[in-house]
Write a protein that holds these residues in place. Structure first.
Motif, PDB file in Angstrom:
ATOM      1  N   GLU A  24       0.775  -0.988   0.009  1.00 30.45           N
ATOM      2  CA  GLU A  24       0.021   0.095  -0.242  1.00 30.45           C
ATOM      3  C   GLU A  24       0.886   1.640   0.217  1.00 30.45           C
ATOM      4  O   GLU A  24       0.592   2.435  -0.284  1.00 30.45           O
ATOM      5  N   THR A  25       2.034   0.995   0.875  1.00 26.42           N
ATOM      6  CA  THR A  25       2.806   2.523   0.614  1.00 26.42           C
ATOM      7  C   THR A  25       3.936   1.943  -0.658  1.00 26.42           C
ATOM      8  O   THR A  25       4.480   1.058  -0.606  1.00 26.42           O
ATOM      9  N   PRO A  26       5.294   3.156  -0.891  1.00 24.79           N
ATOM     10  CA  PRO A  26       6.166   2.989  -1.664  1.00 24.79           C
ATOM     11  C   PRO A  26       7.024   2.082  -1.457  1.00 24.79           C
ATOM     12  O   PRO A  26       7.857   1.577  -1.268  1.00 24.79           O
ATOM     13  N   SER A  27       7.160   2.380   0.070  1.00 20.14           N
ATOM     14  CA  SER A  27       7.800   1.325   0.920  1.00 20.14           C
ATOM     15  C   SER A  27       8.026   0.167   0.624  1.00 20.14           C
ATOM     16  O   SER A  27       8.745  -0.860   1.097  1.00 20.14           O
ATOM     17  N   MET A  28       6.907   0.010   1.212  1.00 19.58           N
ATOM     18  CA  MET A  28       5.654  -1.679   1.421  1.00 19.58           C
ATOM     19  C   MET A  28       5.979  -2.083  -0.061  1.00 19.58           C
ATOM     20  O   MET A  28       6.677  -3.024  -0.904  1.00 19.58           O
ATOM     21  N   THR A  29       5.713  -1.334  -1.351  1.00 16.86           N
ATOM     22  CA  THR A  29       6.123  -1.688  -2.368  1.00 16.86           C
ATOM     23  C   THR A  29       8.137  -1.837  -2.729  1.00 16.86           C
ATOM     24  O   THR A  29       8.024  -3.402  -3.418  1.00 16.86           O
ATOM     25  N   GLN A  30       8.317  -1.612  -2.394  1.00 14.21           N
ATOM     26  CA  GLN A  30       9.407  -1.729  -2.449  1.00 14.21           C
ATOM     27  C   GLN A  30      10.841  -3.063  -1.387  1.00 14.21           C
ATOM     28  O   GLN A  30      10.647  -3.971  -2.571  1.00 14.21           O
ATOM     29  N   ARG A  31       9.547  -3.003  -0.299  1.00 11.79           N
ATOM     30  CA  ARG A  31      10.299  -4.618   0.452  1.00 11.79           C
ATOM     31  C   ARG A  31       8.953  -5.331  -0.174  1.00 11.79           C
ATOM     32  O   ARG A  31      10.424  -6.850  -0.081  1.00 11.79           O
ATOM     33  N   CYS A  32       8.254  -5.431  -0.530  1.00 11.39           N
ATOM     34  CA  CYS A  32       7.934  -6.642  -1.515  1.00 11.39           C
ATOM     35  C   CYS A  32       8.311  -6.830  -2.344  1.00 11.39           C
ATOM     36  O   CYS A  32       8.374  -7.992  -2.516  1.00 11.39           O
ATOM     37  N   LEU A  33       8.968  -6.085  -3.846  1.00 16.51           N
ATOM     38  CA  LEU A  33       9.838  -6.607  -4.994  1.00 16.51           C
ATOM     39  C   LEU A  33      11.053  -6.894  -4.026  1.00 16.51           C
ATOM     40  O   LEU A  33      11.158  -8.374  -5.417  1.00 16.51           O
ATOM     41  N   ARG A  34      11.404  -6.724  -3.243  1.00 17.10           N
ATOM     42  CA  ARG A  34      12.649  -7.237  -2.227  1.00 17.10           C
ATOM     43  C   ARG A  34      12.340  -9.024  -2.114  1.00 17.10           C
ATOM     44  O   ARG A  34      13.708  -9.891  -2.365  1.00 17.10           O
ATOM     45  N   GLU A  35      11.666  -8.944  -1.644  1.00 17.90           N
ATOM     46  CA  GLU A  35      11.228 -10.416  -1.253  1.00 17.90           C
ATOM     47  C   GLU A  35      10.159 -11.684  -2.834  1.00 17.90           C
ATOM     48  O   GLU A  35      10.573 -12.659  -1.667  1.00 17.90           O
ATOM     49  N   LEU A  36      10.364 -11.210  -3.255  1.00 11.96           N
ATOM     50  CA  LEU A  36       9.853 -11.377  -4.413  1.00 11.96           C
ATOM     51  C   LEU A  36      11.390 -13.271  -4.570  1.00 11.96           C
ATOM     52  O   LEU A  36      12.176 -12.215  -4.915  1.00 11.96           O
ATOM     53  N   PRO A  37      11.041 -13.491  -5.168  1.00  9.96           N
ATOM     54  CA  PRO A  37      12.213 -14.674  -5.298  1.00  9.96           C
ATOM     55  C   PRO A  37      12.723 -14.482  -7.085  1.00  9.96           C
ATOM     56  O   PRO A  37      11.913 -13.546  -7.830  1.00  9.96           O
ATOM     57  N   LYS A  38      14.050 -14.019  -7.479  1.00 10.72           N
ATOM     58  CA  LYS A  38      14.445 -13.469  -8.176  1.00 10.72           C
ATOM     59  C   LYS A  38      16.095 -14.408  -8.850  1.00 10.72           C
ATOM     60  O   LYS A  38      16.722 -15.345  -8.088  1.00 10.72           O
ATOM     61  N   ALA A  39      15.953 -14.594 -10.422  1.00  9.49           N
ATOM     62  CA  ALA A  39      18.059 -14.837 -11.166  1.00  9.49           C
ATOM     63  C   ALA A  39      18.108 -13.984 -10.935  1.00  9.49           C
ATOM     64  O   ALA A  39      18.068 -12.728 -11.419  1.00  9.49           O
ATOM     65  N   HIS A  40      19.626 -14.136 -10.754  1.00  5.21           N
ATOM     66  CA  HIS A  40      20.133 -12.928 -10.900  1.00  5.21           C
ATOM     67  C   HIS A  40      21.283 -13.303 -12.184  1.00  5.21           C
ATOM     68  O   HIS A  40      22.004 -14.634 -11.309  1.00  5.21           O
ATOM     69  N   LEU A  41      21.397 -13.036 -13.176  1.00  2.31           N
ATOM     70  CA  LEU A  41      22.180 -14.074 -14.227  1.00  2.31           C
ATOM     71  C   LEU A  41      23.612 -13.101 -14.880  1.00  2.31           C
ATOM     72  O   LEU A  41      23.135 -12.270 -14.915  1.00  2.31           O
TER      73      LEU A  41
END
Length: 183
Positions: A24-41
């Motif tokens: 709901e907030t920009p800081s929450m959005t940033q936190r949520c994106l950080r928690e999404l699983p990712k691959a860094h190639l």
């Protein structure tokens, strides 16, 4: 992670991944994106070194710091100078192990679950300070296995070769990593 935040908003995240996320907030959005699983190639190991680590290693080994420290360069030559200083600062098994550990840790903090490191074990500074490429690969692979287990990140490698060196160097690197893959 800052770049991702420019492309995904709280409205597009659920549609993109097909699930509900309450951001709901920009800081929450940033936190949520950080928690999404990712691959860094294709992350260059030395290029991902923390600036504080580079400064510490330069001091430890009596090296001059690169003239430009940071992530803003006027030209490629400044970047190259910084990158080569990072390579040259990795002079001991402990230095290399530390950097692998920190890079995997930083990736984990950004939600990375698979990390593919680009690494060229035959750089002249590595030969000078750490030994033959096979020994350097052994250090990096061991450090990556330990760090990956600690942080829950799978770690793979892309073996680098340098196009300005003789083709035989690339063939030797390919043969070495093929043998290592059998272990």
């Amino acid at each position: 992670s800052n770049t991702i935040g420019l492309f995904f908003t709280q409205q597009t995240i659920p549609a993109y991944i097909g699930m509900e996320i309450n951001c709901e907030t920009p800081s929450m959005t940033q936190r949520c994106l950080r928690e999404l699983p990712k691959a860094h190639l294709h992350l260059h190991l030395e290029g991902a070194m923390r600036l504080s680590t580079l400064i510490e290693l330069c001091a430890k080994h009596g090296m001059d710091k690169p003239p430009v420290i940071g992530d803003k360069y006027d030209d490629f030559e400044q970047f190259k100078c910084m990158y080569l200083a990072a390579v040259d600062a990795l002079r001991t098994k402990e230095d290399l192990t530390r950097v692998v550990h920190e890079v995997v840790e930083d990736a984990a903090l950004d939600g990375v679950r698979w990390l593919e490191l680009h690494f060229y074990a035959a750089f002249d500074p590595y030969k000078k300070h750490l030994g033959p490429a096979a020994e350097v690969w052994a250090i990096v692979r061991s450090a990556a296995a330990a760090a990956g287990a600690s942080f829950g990140v799978g770690v793979g490698f892309i073996a680098g070769v340098e196009r300005w060196l003789p083709v035989e160097d690339s063939v030797l690197t390919a043969a070495l990593v093929a043998d290592l893959a059998k272990l």
